[in-house]
Design a protein around this motif. Sequence first.
Motif, PDB file in Angstrom:
ATOM      1  N   ALA A   1       7.515  89.530  19.354  1.00  0.00           N
ATOM      2  CA  ALA A   1       7.358  88.710  18.486  1.00  0.00           C
ATOM      3  C   ALA A   1       6.443  89.270  17.520  1.00  0.00           C
ATOM      4  O   ALA A   1       5.035  89.337  17.487  1.00  0.00           O
ATOM      5  N   SER A   2       6.929  89.885  16.614  1.00  0.00           N
ATOM      6  CA  SER A   2       6.224  90.687  15.332  1.00  0.00           C
ATOM      7  C   SER A   2       5.695  89.640  14.228  1.00  0.00           C
ATOM      8  O   SER A   2       4.405  89.550  14.208  1.00  0.00           O
ATOM      9  N   VAL A   3       6.522  89.409  13.721  1.00  0.00           N
ATOM     10  CA  VAL A   3       6.279  88.218  12.578  1.00  0.00           C
ATOM     11  C   VAL A   3       7.016  87.045  12.364  1.00  0.00           C
ATOM     12  O   VAL A   3       8.372  87.149  12.411  1.00  0.00           O
ATOM     13  N   TYR A   4       6.449  85.922  12.698  1.00  0.00           N
ATOM     14  CA  TYR A   4       6.944  84.547  12.586  1.00  0.00           C
ATOM     15  C   TYR A   4       5.942  83.575  12.333  1.00  0.00           C
ATOM     16  O   TYR A   4       4.973  83.664  12.527  1.00  0.00           O
ATOM     17  N   ASP A   5       6.430  82.436  11.869  1.00  0.00           N
ATOM     18  CA  ASP A   5       5.622  81.312  11.834  1.00  0.00           C
ATOM     19  C   ASP A   5       5.112  80.737  13.217  1.00  0.00           C
ATOM     20  O   ASP A   5       5.807  80.239  14.064  1.00  0.00           O
ATOM     21  N   GLU A   6       3.754  80.957  13.195  1.00  0.00           N
ATOM     22  CA  GLU A   6       3.440  80.669  14.614  1.00  0.00           C
ATOM     23  C   GLU A   6       3.010  78.961  14.743  1.00  0.00           C
ATOM     24  O   GLU A   6       1.953  78.614  14.807  1.00  0.00           O
ATOM     25  N   THR A   7       3.947  78.278  14.504  1.00  0.00           N
ATOM     26  CA  THR A   7       3.861  76.774  14.611  1.00  0.00           C
ATOM     27  C   THR A   7       3.976  76.259  16.155  1.00  0.00           C
ATOM     28  O   THR A   7       4.436  77.175  16.887  1.00  0.00           O
ATOM     29  N   ALA A   8       3.777  75.166  16.342  1.00  0.00           N
ATOM     30  CA  ALA A   8       4.054  74.631  17.699  1.00  0.00           C
ATOM     31  C   ALA A   8       5.297  74.516  17.854  1.00  0.00           C
ATOM     32  O   ALA A   8       5.556  74.899  19.198  1.00  0.00           O
ATOM     33  N   ALA A   9       6.269  74.175  17.382  1.00  0.00           N
ATOM     34  CA  ALA A   9       7.645  74.221  17.514  1.00  0.00           C
ATOM     35  C   ALA A   9       8.176  75.616  17.928  1.00  0.00           C
ATOM     36  O   ALA A   9       8.582  75.879  19.183  1.00  0.00           O
ATOM     37  N   ASN A  10       7.790  76.669  17.352  1.00  0.00           N
ATOM     38  CA  ASN A  10       7.973  78.132  17.612  1.00  0.00           C
ATOM     39  C   ASN A  10       7.405  78.467  18.981  1.00  0.00           C
ATOM     40  O   ASN A  10       7.974  79.170  19.836  1.00  0.00           O
ATOM     41  N   GLY A  11       6.233  78.068  19.110  1.00  0.00           N
ATOM     42  CA  GLY A  11       5.499  78.351  20.286  1.00  0.00           C
ATOM     43  C   GLY A  11       6.467  78.008  21.616  1.00  0.00           C
ATOM     44  O   GLY A  11       6.411  78.484  22.728  1.00  0.00           O
TER      45      GLY A  11
END
Length: 574
Positions: A60-70
């Motif tokens: 998990a290098s670069v991504y939007d750290e949103t609740a949904a992605n979590g």
Amino acid sequence: MELARVAIVQEKKASQKRWQYGVNIFEGYIEEALAHLRLPYRTYVTLEEALAASPDILIASVYDETAANGKLLLEYADNGGTVVSYSGTAQLASALGFVEQRPVQIGYASLSGQDVPLRFISARPWAAQEGKDPVLTEFGSLSAGSPDGAQQGSALLSVKVGRGSVERWSVDIPGTIVHLQQGTGPVYDDGVQASDGTVQLREGILKADDRCAMDYEFDRQTTETGVNYFAYPYADMWRDEIVKHLIAIAVSKGKTLPFLSYWPSGVDSVAAISHDSDSNEDIHAETTLELLKELDIRTTWCMLEPGYSSSIYNEAKSRGHEIALHYNAVEFDGGIWDETRFKNQAAWLRRAAGVDRIATNKNHYTRFEGWDDLFRWCERYGVESDQSRGPSKNGNIGVLFGTCHPYFPISDFQEQNRFFNVLEIGFFNQDLNHPYLYDSSVIEPFLRIAKQAEGVAHFLFHQVHIHKIENVRTALREVVEKVKEYGLEMWTVGEINDWERARRSLFIVDVDDRGVPVVQGASLPQPADLYVPVSKDQLTDGQAYELKFGVPCHKYSTVRNADRAKAVLASKEA
């Protein structure tokens, strides 16, 4: 045995948001860390695409750290996947039973298998929430500021999630490697001097070492004659930790992550000698040519305009030496930091020395400005590699940029953190036994560093000092003698560039039903070794293996079958 599928998530949308606000994404340097060993991986521009590929390991290098992605990451781990993060995944902390601690800007990590604590540039440790008891294994420890500083938690947390896990490094390892290798930031003024007076950087000349990320107190050792030198290739050691961790994960899943040797079969590491033609007097070159003939070695000649007579170039080339550029941007020598000047000097060298190709450059006085101007100019004007990241002062010789390996540098946010098509190959020191510099007591430590790291021991000797100072000639003889004693091969800098670029054209795409790696790409100019990590229970009695990155590995040799699209690798008999 199956090939472990490794996915790197570099979300385009999240990246563009950071670049818009002038933020660097050095997390992407994980690709260079893996590419250097030819470990197989794929990069995805969205988290959804990466998950759809059903990887065994998801970085998990670069991504939007949103609740949904979590939630997506936790579901992936719950189903048996392994999430790997280098100080990221903040949105997972609470769900996993942790709280974020204060960031640590500079510190050291103590890790099993490493003889010394590893310097890092930034870390974001976690601690377990009060009343929570996550199922986890902790590895290593962090210290703030110094190797003996205040403890800041674990270096790595392996948190059990269903049938899988989240493997979170507290240290931003890719970012640490970048800052060690390329400096703490753009060079625009003089750097910090050593408090003991051994490194006098404040002389009004901007240089590569003005943004050195090492510590003069904690990262140097001293020879028996009192010479200070940077002793620890931290960037190389951190890369080893990345690889060791990923291989261990793959093997624990009953799969494998093959990799390619750094050098041809039978070669552990190499040495190089380069010269800078300061003063440009033919007699200096003639003395150097005779000494090199005596020693029976080939070297790299970095030429400062206006250079030598054409007869010197012809003689050097006829003896197998390599003609390279010595870009002059030093004001008191009539130079200036300017793209047109670089372009013109490269064009001059081609005309004067009668060469079509410039395999490498080293800047006069290690002159350097900004973050990546030099790499951009090299790329634009056909200079394939650079050697400018080396010491300009007595007290900062050695691995002051944390590496003795060739690597491709990364741009800043203005060019979206792309990799330059320019190979950086740094050097250890200048002119051993010069009366105003340092003595030859560093030769053996430098060779030990390069040999242990399987890297390059690069020594610089100016022709003018070879001509004028007998002790410098003695030191050069000693370097060649010790190189042979330590079993390193002597290459030119251009040969290192050629070999590394050839390696990068080989891709490990699979392992066949016998566990033999399958590769694609151009054949290598010399055979090299491929290693296939296995678990101990996969070894049969009497079966030969080599221990690499703490794991037993079967070894194979690259053999190209010209009649097939894939190269089938024949096993080396023990």
